[in-house]
Design a protein around this motif. Sequence first.
Motif, mmCIF file in Angstrom:
data_model
loop_
_atom_site.group_PDB
_atom_site.id
_atom_site.type_symbol
_atom_site.label_atom_id
_atom_site.label_comp_id
_atom_site.label_asym_id
_atom_site.label_seq_id
_atom_site.Cartn_x
_atom_site.Cartn_y
_atom_site.Cartn_z
ATOM 1 N N ALA A 21 46.848 32.935 32.203
ATOM 2 C CA ALA A 21 47.158 34.138 31.423
ATOM 3 C C ALA A 21 47.036 33.880 29.930
ATOM 4 N N THR A 22 47.504 32.717 29.492
ATOM 5 C CA THR A 22 47.442 32.375 28.068
ATOM 6 C C THR A 22 46.006 32.207 27.596
ATOM 7 N N GLU A 23 45.199 31.511 28.386
ATOM 8 C CA GLU A 23 43.830 31.212 27.974
ATOM 9 C C GLU A 23 42.902 32.421 28.088
ATOM 10 N N LEU A 24 43.110 33.259 29.092
ATOM 11 C CA LEU A 24 42.189 34.373 29.338
ATOM 12 C C LEU A 24 42.658 35.689 28.726
ATOM 13 N N GLY A 25 43.947 35.782 28.417
ATOM 14 C CA GLY A 25 44.449 36.987 27.769
ATOM 15 C C GLY A 25 44.704 38.130 28.731
ATOM 16 N N HIS A 26 43.743 38.417 29.573
ATOM 17 C CA HIS A 26 43.908 39.437 30.599
ATOM 18 C C HIS A 26 43.044 39.059 31.793
ATOM 19 N N ILE A 27 43.526 39.349 32.992
ATOM 20 C CA ILE A 27 42.779 39.043 34.212
ATOM 21 C C ILE A 27 42.749 40.287 35.087
ATOM 22 N N ASP A 28 41.556 40.708 35.451
ATOM 23 C CA ASP A 28 41.401 41.879 36.313
ATOM 24 C C ASP A 28 41.328 41.503 37.788
ATOM 25 N N VAL A 29 40.693 40.350 38.087
ATOM 26 C CA VAL A 29 40.499 39.921 39.473
ATOM 27 C C VAL A 29 40.763 38.426 39.568
ATOM 28 N N LEU A 30 41.530 38.026 40.584
ATOM 29 C CA LEU A 30 41.743 36.619 40.898
ATOM 30 C C LEU A 30 41.083 36.326 42.239
ATOM 31 N N VAL A 31 40.224 35.295 42.274
ATOM 32 C CA VAL A 31 39.568 34.882 43.513
ATOM 33 C C VAL A 31 40.004 33.459 43.824
ATOM 34 N N CYS A 32 40.596 33.243 44.997
ATOM 35 C CA CYS A 32 41.052 31.901 45.326
ATOM 36 C C CYS A 32 40.973 31.658 46.826
ATOM 37 N N SER A 33 40.747 30.405 47.190
ATOM 38 C CA SER A 33 40.689 30.032 48.596
ATOM 39 C C SER A 33 42.105 29.982 49.161
ATOM 40 N N VAL A 34 42.177 30.030 50.491
ATOM 41 C CA VAL A 34 43.487 30.032 51.157
ATOM 42 C C VAL A 34 43.476 28.984 52.258
ATOM 43 N N GLY A 35 44.401 28.039 52.169
ATOM 44 C CA GLY A 35 44.566 27.011 53.196
ATOM 45 C C GLY A 35 46.032 26.949 53.579
ATOM 46 N N THR A 36 46.825 26.226 52.798
ATOM 47 C CA THR A 36 48.273 26.247 53.013
ATOM 48 C C THR A 36 48.886 27.549 52.511
ATOM 49 N N GLY A 37 48.178 28.231 51.621
ATOM 50 C CA GLY A 37 48.716 29.441 51.000
ATOM 51 C C GLY A 37 49.399 29.176 49.679
ATOM 52 N N GLY A 38 49.546 27.913 49.304
ATOM 53 C CA GLY A 38 50.313 27.551 48.119
ATOM 54 C C GLY A 38 49.788 28.098 46.821
ATOM 55 N N HIS A 39 48.538 27.750 46.468
ATOM 56 C CA HIS A 39 48.088 28.145 45.127
ATOM 57 C C HIS A 39 47.779 29.632 45.042
#
Length: 214
Positions: A21-39
């Motif tokens: 959030a600090t580096e990008l200022g605003h985020i419209d879409v987050l894309v992430c893989s799912v394994g344990t579900g943690g991150h």
Amino acid sequence: PDQYNNPDNTTAYTPLALELATELGHIDVLVCSVGTGGHSAGIGRVLRQLYPDIRIVGVDTIGSTIFGQPARPRLMRGLGSSIYPRNVAYATFDEVHWVAPHEAVHTCRRLAASHYATGGWSVGAVALVAGWVARTEAADTRIAAVFPDGPQRYLDTVYDDEYCARHGLLAGPPPPAPDVIGRADEKEVDRWTRCTDVVDPLTLPSATREEGSE
């Protein structure tokens, strides 16, 4: 310990979410893989609080049970599971994409050759989906794609021609867009496929509840 269910797995990602959030200022879409579900759960929870309208896209592998598909042998590691991890925040996701191994391999190699960014199965799968999001959203859409690791553990798989040929992973580029299904248990998918109806598979009456481990 107990990475699939331990809540510390998700809370540990709060600093990364705040850094994004600090580096990008605003985020419209987050894309992430799912394994344990943690991150995905940890980052997604914080970013949803900061940006209520954010779209969160989960990326899984074919043969994974996490989002309601039947369990099958899986080549890809690091994403996917043969169980239903309780750390997966199903309500957080706006959609999920399943990616096949050869599609991830092609994307990994293209990414390495064109952008000098390297990683394993999860990186290829996430990059494939994030690229599609970038092509289909408005030009000013700000997309954060999480690449979980580097190439070191994948030199004898993803980046090994003999291994890839033996497993049929050099079949050519993935299609330009995913297939679409209406719900996770509509059919078994075998290629890049998208679903916008994301639910906990334990709530699906047709779910095959197989217990196991990766």
